[in-house]
Design an enzyme around this catalytic site. Sequence first.
Site, PDB file in Angstrom:
ATOM      1  N   GLU A 134       7.293   1.553  -3.306  1.00 12.95           N
ATOM      2  CA  GLU A 134       7.238   0.302  -1.922  1.00 12.95           C
ATOM      3  C   GLU A 134       5.629   0.221  -1.307  1.00 12.95           C
ATOM      4  OE1 GLU A 134       6.076  -1.384   1.269  1.00 12.95           O
ATOM      5  OE2 GLU A 134       7.190  -0.428   2.495  1.00 12.95           O
TER       6      GLU A 134
ATOM      7  N   CYS B   6       3.280  -3.236   6.353  1.00 18.96           N
ATOM      8  CA  CYS B   6       4.000  -3.852   4.739  1.00 18.96           C
ATOM      9  C   CYS B   6       4.547  -5.714   5.362  1.00 18.96           C
ATOM     10  CB  CYS B   6       4.599  -2.895   4.602  1.00 18.96           C
ATOM     11  SG  CYS B   6       3.637  -1.265   3.980  1.00 18.96           S
TER      12      CYS B   6
END
Length: 461
Positions: free
Chosen positions: A234, A268
């Site tokens: 990720e 994020c």
Amino acid sequence: MAIATVNPATGETLTTFEALDEQELERRLQLAEATFRTYRTTSFADRARLLNRAADLLDEDREDVARTMTTEMGKPLAQARAEAAKCAKAMRWYAEHAESLLADEVPAERDVKDSGGSRALVRCRPLGPVLAVMPWNFPLWQVMRFAAPALMAGNVGLLKHASNVPRTALWLEDLLRRAGFPEGCFQTLLVGSGAIDAILRDDRVKAATLTGSEPAGRAVAATAGEMIKKTVLELGGSDPFVVMPSADLDRAAETAVTARVQNNGQSCIAAKRFIVHADVYDAFVERFVAGMAALTVGDPMAEGTDVGPLASEQGRADLEELVDDARRGGADVLCGGERPDRPGWWYPPTVLAGITREMRIHREEAFGPVATLYRAGDLDEAVLIANDSPFGLSSNVWTRQEAEVERFVRDLEAGGVFVNGMTASHPAFPFGGVKRSGYGRELAGQGIREFCNITTVWHGA
């Protein structure tokens, strides 16, 4: 980078730690391998009991660990408390659901007969020690969303946490030990990033998960590919937040502010690119800029603080470079944009308009409280702008038109589409991205199966 706790609100180094030497690292790898041999045979009920106990301890220690997180990386204390509570929730969720998520699957009888067999099943078995390379921005949650499913699946964990959150990393190891997990089930490895390659190459380490920067993801993926080991990556995002004419502008603007500055803008899945239909652009921007400018920037330990300092001096420098590049390229600074003169690594909530494709901030992730605005003439242009990014983690769309929702769900290049609400992670929903945001999924059933050996068991007639 030194392994140290540095208060980002002041720049003061509070504690430094020595990295593990080769002998101690070898001992820990041996322990992980030995512990896995027995832990993998424990029942789901026993694992759930331990994980629920850890959740109870986390609830009891919430204030202390929240203050540790805030001290190490600067998030407002209220948000740190919420992060700790979210971790306890996820632990209980996996304790309750892991057994059913990993239950044996029985193929259709006709397919078994067609294969020439009498019976068959598909079983999920644990892989072994898994290396978790984790970031500082959600120092508890990022780890727990790996650790809870991995431990419930029967794996053991090796945590290489970010070097600026060592106290949080050590607290996590201690939490699981106090809960009763066998020694070696979850170990924090205080090592620098230079040690990751050798650890991943070790045959005792069976897989890896990383949340972090694109260069870090490339490095781990390259080594794992060479060693033929499973990885989940990720790698961040530059999420679009699309506002269409039918949207509730008050709610959209209020949510947009929170979505951009949560965790001091260092998330994020924070919305970063705000793409607004021309018909409501001016009305939305007025609300959004007013909301950003009204935020309280201050001591992250104070209850009324909305935005604290950035986590590191380098992180602030990187953000300033993006803003300055955009300003030189002709972007309009609608609020913020100037570093305050005070100790620590502060940067104000900032809104930029007039973004062009030539500006770095159009292509790169702004990891801090800086928002970019785009004007879209219609839905087609909104989709084009949203997808004009190397990232594809999540997305937000604001519309009351179901046809528009379906179009966005069909065409947005992202791992999530959140309609009339802010992107958030939850243990019941898979989380991850596409393009340079990485691959694989965390959370939900998809996440717990990522580090399982999915095994076909077939019996002859």
